[in-house]
Motif scaffolding. Structure first.
Motif, short mmCIF file in Angstrom:
data_model
loop_
_atom_site.label_atom_id
_atom_site.label_comp_id
_atom_site.label_asym_id
_atom_site.label_seq_id
_atom_site.Cartn_x
_atom_site.Cartn_y
_atom_site.Cartn_z
N LEU A 160 53.87 17.96 54.63
CA LEU A 160 52.50 18.36 54.31
C LEU A 160 52.44 19.88 54.27
N GLN A 161 51.78 20.40 53.27
CA GLN A 161 51.64 21.86 53.18
C GLN A 161 50.35 22.18 52.43
N PRO A 162 49.43 22.92 53.06
CA PRO A 162 48.25 23.36 52.32
C PRO A 162 48.65 24.38 51.27
N ILE A 163 48.13 24.24 50.09
CA ILE A 163 48.47 25.16 49.00
C ILE A 163 47.18 25.74 48.42
N SER A 164 47.15 27.05 48.30
CA SER A 164 46.04 27.70 47.63
C SER A 164 46.56 28.96 46.98
N SER A 165 45.86 29.39 45.95
CA SER A 165 46.27 30.62 45.27
C SER A 165 45.03 31.32 44.74
N ALA A 166 45.14 32.61 44.58
CA ALA A 166 44.03 33.41 44.06
C ALA A 166 44.59 34.65 43.39
N LYS A 167 43.90 35.12 42.37
CA LYS A 167 44.26 36.37 41.71
C LYS A 167 43.13 37.36 41.91
N THR A 168 43.48 38.54 42.30
CA THR A 168 42.49 39.59 42.49
C THR A 168 43.01 40.86 41.85
N PHE A 170 37.73 48.03 47.05
CA PHE A 170 37.84 47.47 48.40
C PHE A 170 37.61 48.49 49.50
N ASN A 171 36.89 49.54 49.23
CA ASN A 171 36.54 50.50 50.26
C ASN A 171 35.34 50.00 51.05
N THR A 172 35.39 50.14 52.35
CA THR A 172 34.26 49.74 53.18
C THR A 172 33.94 50.88 54.15
N GLY A 173 32.70 50.97 54.53
CA GLY A 173 32.31 52.00 55.49
C GLY A 173 31.09 52.75 55.02
N ASP A 174 30.67 53.72 55.81
CA ASP A 174 29.50 54.52 55.51
C ASP A 174 29.93 55.85 54.90
N GLY A 175 29.26 56.27 53.87
CA GLY A 175 29.47 57.60 53.29
C GLY A 175 30.77 57.75 52.52
N ILE A 176 31.24 56.71 51.87
CA ILE A 176 32.48 56.81 51.08
C ILE A 176 32.15 57.39 49.72
N ARG A 177 32.94 58.36 49.29
CA ARG A 177 32.77 58.95 47.96
C ARG A 177 34.14 58.97 47.28
#
Length: 66
Positions: free
Chosen positions: A27-35, A42-49
């Protein structure tokens, strides 16, 4: 050896989980995704420029069709 299972209640199974009752060899869970994302993604936080003159995302897709 065969398993004898009584009553089973399943409340939830996650999207990448496996629920199996009985005999199993593998048994093996299989998943895939393209990004795909360019520079400054993908920047996170306050005051990013982010200042980018030009940003290219080069993607090699083997089968050309998804």
């Amino acid at each position: 050896m065969t398993a004898f299972v009584g009553a089973v209640k399943v409340n939830s199974v996650s999207s990448s989980g496996v629920f199996h009752i009985g005999d199993a060899y593998y048994l093996q869970p299989i998943s895939s995704a393209k990004t795909y994302a360019g520079g400054g993604s993908f920047n996170t936080g306050d005051g990013i420029r982010v200042q980018l003159g030009q940003s290219d995302t080069i993607v090699y897709d083997q089968d050309q069709i998804d």
